[in-house]
Enzyme design. Structure first.
Site, mmCIF file in Angstrom:
data_model
loop_
_atom_site.group_PDB
_atom_site.id
_atom_site.type_symbol
_atom_site.label_atom_id
_atom_site.label_comp_id
_atom_site.label_asym_id
_atom_site.label_seq_id
_atom_site.Cartn_x
_atom_site.Cartn_y
_atom_site.Cartn_z
ATOM 1 N N HIS A 1 -52.578 30.647 8.764
ATOM 2 C CA HIS A 1 -53.782 30.273 8.004
ATOM 3 C C HIS A 1 -54.465 29.050 8.618
ATOM 4 O O HIS A 1 -55.167 28.312 7.911
ATOM 5 C CB HIS A 1 -53.443 29.990 6.532
ATOM 6 C CG HIS A 1 -52.567 31.032 5.908
ATOM 7 N ND1 HIS A 1 -53.072 32.114 5.234
ATOM 8 C CD2 HIS A 1 -51.210 31.176 5.887
ATOM 9 C CE1 HIS A 1 -52.069 32.876 4.800
ATOM 10 N NE2 HIS A 1 -50.928 32.332 5.199
ATOM 11 N N SER B 1 -74.462 19.245 27.939
ATOM 12 C CA SER B 1 -75.591 19.506 27.051
ATOM 13 C C SER B 1 -76.865 18.968 27.687
ATOM 14 O O SER B 1 -76.831 17.948 28.373
ATOM 15 C CB SER B 1 -75.364 18.822 25.702
ATOM 16 O OG SER B 1 -76.588 18.675 25.011
ATOM 17 N N LYS C 1 -71.625 15.304 26.032
ATOM 18 C CA LYS C 1 -70.952 16.559 25.727
ATOM 19 C C LYS C 1 -70.180 17.155 26.886
ATOM 20 O O LYS C 1 -70.590 17.103 28.040
ATOM 21 C CB LYS C 1 -71.987 17.585 25.258
ATOM 22 C CG LYS C 1 -72.546 17.273 23.887
ATOM 23 C CD LYS C 1 -71.562 17.614 22.785
ATOM 24 C CE LYS C 1 -71.916 18.996 22.247
ATOM 25 N NZ LYS C 1 -70.899 19.484 21.352
ATOM 26 N N GLU D 1 -66.081 30.236 25.065
ATOM 27 C CA GLU D 1 -66.984 30.790 24.050
ATOM 28 C C GLU D 1 -67.648 32.079 24.537
ATOM 29 O O GLU D 1 -67.809 33.040 23.792
ATOM 30 C CB GLU D 1 -68.071 29.770 23.703
ATOM 31 C CG GLU D 1 -67.543 28.529 23.006
ATOM 32 C CD GLU D 1 -68.622 27.450 22.944
ATOM 33 O OE1 GLU D 1 -69.517 27.564 22.117
ATOM 34 O OE2 GLU D 1 -68.553 26.501 23.750
ATOM 35 N N GLN E 1 -74.044 62.001 29.405
ATOM 36 C CA GLN E 1 -74.458 61.154 30.522
ATOM 37 C C GLN E 1 -74.444 59.672 30.132
ATOM 38 O O GLN E 1 -74.315 58.809 30.994
ATOM 39 C CB GLN E 1 -75.857 61.579 30.993
ATOM 40 C CG GLN E 1 -76.410 60.759 32.140
ATOM 41 C CD GLN E 1 -77.635 61.400 32.746
ATOM 42 O OE1 GLN E 1 -77.537 62.365 33.473
ATOM 43 N NE2 GLN E 1 -78.809 60.874 32.416
ATOM 44 N N LYS F 1 -71.134 56.843 30.927
ATOM 45 C CA LYS F 1 -70.766 55.974 32.048
ATOM 46 C C LYS F 1 -71.324 54.561 31.894
ATOM 47 O O LYS F 1 -70.643 53.581 32.205
ATOM 48 C CB LYS F 1 -71.214 56.611 33.369
ATOM 49 C CG LYS F 1 -70.312 57.784 33.758
ATOM 50 C CD LYS F 1 -70.819 58.567 34.923
ATOM 51 C CE LYS F 1 -72.034 59.398 34.578
ATOM 52 N NZ LYS F 1 -71.820 60.381 33.487
#
Ligand code: ARG
Length: 479
Positions: A177, A298, A304, A311, A343, A346
């Site tokens: 959890h 970023s 960042k 992701e 067809q 693919k």
């Protein structure tokens, strides 16, 4: 294919006309041909061009069989074989370009043959249809590429198992959890991922085994009255056997479903691993350090360092789920036997294969360069009472029924919380004994995170020597 301007497409001069070159294989029956837009709509060359190798290999075997069976002259069979080999070489060398205006790869190859050999080229299609041809090409393609995907999975496992070995004794919280549950080790966690990947390899191996049957000789759906030798063709192409039933041969796409399912499941696994990684890379966890080259920044926030690769792999799992649903949806309403809807198979499956391959390779690079914050992981094993289950088992070992032991340990956790303690080990023995006389001094050594992990040495468990055994087992399977 410069020279295929046989006037088979009709209505030349009209701006509604399909491209004059190349010719189509079905020109005889229809006086009017689709316009350019409609022709392009029903063409598949953009997708099936990657079957060129397989289509040529198949045609060489088919032509040789036609010659041996006396269906075409032996010297025609020899000429077809030589020309097909030449075409393969030219495609490989880049001296022959696949015509993007062709209808499909089968039409293109046959068109080149005919433009070069005349009537000899016109003989190659005896006893076959593009329906059995494309089913066989597709299977040949999967037989050679799916093992490569299995190797990519094994390579990912190799990187993870190296990391697991290095960290077989590095304790970290295990979660249920997404709440801290019991201490495990980083090695144990990484081997858990590998167990899933090992099943993926098995799934692909099973699927390839099942698709190892040759549809050639099924024709459009009803076989052929010509004395084809299906068994010899199947054998020469490396198939285990010919397919059982000609209608099933051209209608069946179970093999595409199974491989697409395998890709979707593999990608679902990668997606879950990446979810762990994204969480671990957060400031709140800081369990993993992704290498700078496997992170992005970023455009506005200068500080960042984002786990974009993880992701994106998680995001791309959606494509492979979508492709599987696409295939199932295409098939569910199809009347037997072949329908042009097939067809579309693919494009969906090739995308799943390409996506899975790319994600496996990126995931491997990202993990090979990642390092772990072992102190943070170990520290996270204290404070959440992850040792409570082990405290209960301590009492069970001393004879207390488990349900009583569970209750006792729960009360001790409450005592600790009330007393502002961060772990059962911080509780004095007298306080523990108030809950159960069975507690003795040895409880403190038994409840360190490392001791909790070491005690769980059952097969499959997190004890370091057991994790090392699991690693050896998996290494053996991918060797
Ligand atoms: N390009 C077609 C496919 O991928 C080949 C088979 C075409 N057969 C037909 N009857 N139109 O399925």
């Amino acid at each position: 294919m410069k020279d295929s301007s046989e006037k088979q497409n009709g209505s030349s001069g009209s701006d509604q006309a399909a491209p004059k070159s190349p010719s189509v294989l079905w020109a005889g029956r229809l006086a009017e041909k689709p316009g350019a837009e409609a022709f392009a709509f029903q063409a598949s060359i953009g997708v099936d061009a990657r079957l060129a190798r397989d289509d040529i290999r198949l045609s060489r075997v088919h032509a040789a069989m036609l010659g041996r069976q006396g269906i075409i002259p032996a010297e025609t069979a020899a000429a077809l074989d030589a020309e097909l080999a030449r075409i393969a070489g030219e495609l490989e060398a880049g001296t022959l370009a696949i015509d993007p205006g062709a209808e499909d790869i089968h039409s293109f190859i046959e068109g080149v043959l005919t433009s070069r050999l005349g009537d000899a080229g016109r003989m190659v299609h005896a006893g076959r249809s593009r329906n059995d041809q494309v089913a066989a090409d597709f299977r040949l393609y999967l037989k050679r590429t799916v093992p490569e995907l299995r190797d990519e999975i094994a390579a990912v496992m190799g990187v993870l198992l190296d990391q697991a070995e290095q960290h077989a004794a590095a304790v970290m919280p295990g979660y249920t959890h997404l709440q801290r549950a019991q201490p495990v080790s980083l090695g144990h966690h990484l081997v858990a991922w590998c167990a899933a990947l090992d099943r993926d390899r098995g799934r692909f191996a099973d699927a390839v085994k099942r698709l190892d049957e040759c549809p050639l000789g099924a024709g459009a759906l009803a076989g052929s009255g010509l004395p084809l030798d299906r068994a010899a063709v199947a054998e020469a192409l490396g198939f285990a056997r010919p397919t059982l039933n000609s209608m099933d041969s051209v209608a069946d796409r179970d093999f595409a479903l199974e491989i697409a399912g395998g890709c979707a499941i593999t990608m679902t696994h990668l997606s879950r691993f990446c979810e762990d990684i994204v969480i671990w890379a957060s400031e709140e966890f800081r369990f993993i350090n992704l290498a700078e080259q496997w992170s992005t920044g970023s455009s506005i926030m200068p500080q960042k360092k984002n786990p974009d690769f993880a992701e994106l792999i998680r995001g791309k799992a959606g494509r492979t789920t979508g492709n599987l649903v696409t295939l199932l949806t295409i098939l569910k309403g199809l009347p037997y036997a072949y329908d042009k809807d097939l067809q579309e198979d693919k494009e969906a499956l090739f995308d799943s294969l390409d996506t899975a391959r790319a994600c496996l390779r990126i995931f491997r690079g990202m993990m090979a360069a990642a390092s772990f914050n072992l102190e943070r992981m170990e520290a996270a094993c204290t404070g959440g009472f992850l040792e409570a289950t082990d405290a209960a088992e301590y009492l069970v070992r001393k004879g207390l029924p488990f349900r009583r032991a569970h209750e006792t340990a729960a009360l001790i956790v409450r005592d600790c919380l009330e007393a502002g303690r961060r772990s059962i080990a911080e509780q004095p023995l007298a306080a523990l004994k108030k809950r159960s006389e069975l507690f003795e001094d040895d409880v403190y050594a038994a409840l360190t995170p490392a001791a909790c992990v070491a005690a769980r040495k059952l097969p499959g468990g997190p004890a370091p020597e057991e994790v090392r055994r699991q690693i050896r087992e998996l290494r053996g399977r991918i060797a």
